[in-house]
Design an enzyme around this catalytic site. Structure first.
Site, PDB file in Angstrom:
ATOM      1  N   HIS A  14       0.865  -1.189   0.000  1.00 52.93           N
ATOM      2  CA  HIS A  14       0.000   0.000   0.000  1.00 52.93           C
ATOM      3  C   HIS A  14       0.898   1.235   0.000  1.00 52.93           C
ATOM      4  CE1 HIS A  14      -3.779   2.092   1.910  1.00 52.93           C
ATOM      5  NE2 HIS A  14      -3.093   2.937   1.158  1.00 52.93           N
ATOM      6  N   HIS A  16       1.408   4.909  -2.378  1.00 50.67           N
ATOM      7  CA  HIS A  16       1.048   5.784  -3.504  1.00 50.67           C
ATOM      8  C   HIS A  16       2.331   6.449  -3.981  1.00 50.67           C
ATOM      9  CE1 HIS A  16      -3.306   5.579  -2.471  1.00 50.67           C
ATOM     10  NE2 HIS A  16      -2.812   5.354  -1.268  1.00 50.67           N
ATOM     11  N   HIS A 194      -9.511   1.106  -1.347  1.00 49.35           N
ATOM     12  CA  HIS A 194      -9.429   1.732  -0.024  1.00 49.35           C
ATOM     13  C   HIS A 194     -10.833   1.679   0.579  1.00 49.35           C
ATOM     14  CE1 HIS A 194      -5.622   3.281  -1.364  1.00 49.35           C
ATOM     15  NE2 HIS A 194      -5.463   4.117  -0.354  1.00 49.35           N
ATOM     16  N   GLU A 197     -11.127   3.511   6.042  1.00 48.92           N
ATOM     17  CA  GLU A 197     -10.061   4.408   6.532  1.00 48.92           C
ATOM     18  C   GLU A 197     -10.784   5.510   7.331  1.00 48.92           C
ATOM     19  OE1 GLU A 197      -8.023   6.606   3.442  1.00 48.92           O
ATOM     20  OE2 GLU A 197      -6.376   7.210   4.767  1.00 48.92           O
ATOM     21  N   ASP A 274       1.905   3.962   2.822  1.00 52.69           N
ATOM     22  CA  ASP A 274       0.875   4.832   2.231  1.00 52.69           C
ATOM     23  C   ASP A 274       1.480   6.013   1.464  1.00 52.69           C
ATOM     24  OD1 ASP A 274      -1.726   5.478   1.593  1.00 52.69           O
ATOM     25  OD2 ASP A 274      -2.322   6.144   3.586  1.00 52.69           O
ATOM     26  N   ASP A 275       1.784   7.107   2.151  1.00 57.18           N
ATOM     27  CA  ASP A 275       2.354   8.315   1.518  1.00 57.18           C
ATOM     28  C   ASP A 275       3.519   8.783   2.395  1.00 57.18           C
ATOM     29  OD1 ASP A 275       0.161   8.911  -0.591  1.00 57.18           O
ATOM     30  OD2 ASP A 275      -0.955   8.587   1.270  1.00 57.18           O
TER      31      ASP A 275
END
Ligand code: ADE
Ligand code: ZN
Length: 335
Positions: A14, A16, A194, A197, A274-275
Site C-alpha cells: 500500500h 502511492h 481503499h 479508513e 501509504d504516503d
C-alpha cells in the site's frame, strides 16, 4: 530489535507513488517545469504537513503532484522511492499511481506509466527489488470518468496488475463504482479498494462486494464483529498504514491503533507506508512505531512479513522464494 527490524525482509502493498514526493524533489521539479507552488521554502512545505483529516492531506498531495510532468519526472520519483525500499530492506512492492491526477492536467498516460515502469525495471535488475503497478481510480470523480480512465489503461495491461480505488472516501462509497469494477474484472485486472479508513465498516462490506482481493486500510472493521470474523475466515488481507492513520487522526495515539489487536486475532494484516513523504516515514518507521508501542515479539514481526507475502499478487513460486528469505532471517541467531 532495531537491527533485527532493519534486516527483516519486508513487502509493501500500500504505497502511492505520488505520496513519495519529498519536498526537495517537489521544489526542484517546480523550478524545472515552471509550475508554481504555494510555498516559499522547503521548511514551509514541511510546516504545512499538519493534517486534521484525509481531505486536508489530499489537498496538499494533489497540489504537490502537479509538479510531475515528463516521463523523466515519473522515473526520478519512482527511482527515489525504490532506493528507499533498498534502505528499508523492502524486497517486493506493489505501487499505486493515480492516472487521473495526471491526465486531468494534460499529462500523457504513456509518460506516467513509461517513467514509473522504467524505474521498476531498473530496480529489478540493479537492486533485486521486484514490483507491480496498480492504477487507482479517484473516487471523488464520477464512475463515467473512471470508466474512461479504465479504457485508457487497457493498452497497458501488461504493465498494470490491478485496479484500485482511492481519494476522498466519505460520500463516495465503493458501490458507486460497481460497473467499473465489474468491467475491470472482465478485462483481467485484479481488484483492490481503499475502504474503512475514514468511511465506516459498511464501506468495507461494499468493497468486498466489488470482488476485491485486499482491503486498503480497513481499520474501521473493528466496529462490526461479524465483519472481523468474515475477514478472518476468508483470509482477506488488510493493508494497514500506521503512520498515515496517526497523521490523519484515524487514531489519536499509537497505543490506540488496532493493528496488533487484529494480528493477534489471526487476521491477515500487513504494515505499509501509504504516503511516506507526507506522513513522516517509510517502512521501517511504520514497523518501528508498532513494534515499540505494542512490545511486539520477533515472531509477530515475522508474521507481518509472512502475511504480506501471502497477500501479494506474486505467483506461488515467487512467494515461496520470499518465504525462504524470511525463514533465513529467522534462522540467523540473535547476537
Ligand atoms: N491517496 C493517497 N493516499 C490516500 C489515502 N491514504 N487514502 C485515500 N486516498 C489516498
Ligand atoms: Zn492509501
Amino acid at each position: 530489535m532495531t537491527t533485527r527490524l532493519q534486516s527483516l525482509p519486508k513487502i509493501e502493498l500500500h504505497l502511492h507513488i505520488e505520496g513519495t514526493l519529498e519536498p526537495e524533489m517537489m521544489f526542484a521539479l517546480s523550478k524545472k517545469n515552471n509550475i508554481p507552488l504555494p510555498y516559499k521554502s522547503i521548511e514551509e512545505v514541511k510546516e504545512a504537513y499538519n493534517f486534521h483529516n484525509l481531505q486536508s492531506f489530499l489537498d496538499l498531495y494533489y497540489a504537490g503532484a502537479s509538479v510531475l510532468v515528463g516521463r523523466e519526472d515519473f522515473f526520478s520519483l519512482t527511482w527515489a522511492y525504490l532506493l528507499k525500499c533498498k534502505e528499508n530492506n523492502v524486497v517486493h512492492t506493489e505501487i499505486f499511481f493515480d492516472p487521473q491526477t495526471h491526465t486531468q492536467r494534460g499529462v500523457n498516460l504513456e509518460d506516467v506509466i513509461g517513467g514509473i515502469s522504467d524505474a521498476m525495471k531498473k530496480a529489478d535488475e540493479e537492486l533485486g527489488i521486484s514490483s507491480y503497478l496498480i492504477a487507482c481510480i479517484l473516487r471523488h470523480l464520477s464512475q463515467e470518468e473512471g470508466i474512461e480512465t479504465l479504457k485508457s489503461l487497457i493498452p497497458y495491461k501488461d504493465k498494470i496488475i490491478a485496479i484500485g480505488l482511492d481519494s476522498s472516501e466519505v460520500g463516495h462509497p465503493p458501490s458507486k463504482f460497481k460497473t467499473l469494477f465489474s468491467l475491470a474484472k472482465q478485462e483481467g485486472f485484479l481488484l483492490v479498494a481503499h475502504a474503512g479508513e475514514e468511511g465506516d465498516s459498511g464501506y468495507i462490506w461494499e468493497a468486498l462486494e466489488l470482488g476485491v482481493s485486499r482491503i486498503d486500510h480497513g481499520v474501521r472493521c473493528t466496529e462490526d464483529a461479524k465483519l472481523v470474523q468474515y475477514l478472518k475466515q476468508k483470509h482477506i488481507p488488510l493493508t494497514v498504514c500506521p503512520l498515515s492513520n496517526l497523521k490523519l487522526k484515524v487514531f489519536k495515539h499509537p497505543s490506540e491503533h488496532n493493528l496488533v489487536e487484529l494480528l493477534r486475532q489471526g487476521l491477515c494484516v500487513t504494515i505499509n507506508s501509504d504516503d511516506p513523504s507526507y506522513f513522516g516515514g517509510y517502512m521501517n518507521d511504520n514497523f518501528r512505531l508498532i513494534v515499540e508501542n505494542f512490545d511486539l515479539s520477533e515472531e509477530e514481526m515475522v508474521d507481518l512479513s509472512v502475511n504480506a507475502i501471502k497477500a501479494s499478487f506474486l505467483p506461488q513460486n515467487k512467494k515461496e522464494k520470499l518465504m525462504q528469505q524470511v525463514q533465513n532471517f529467522k534462522n540467523v541467531t540473535k547476537s
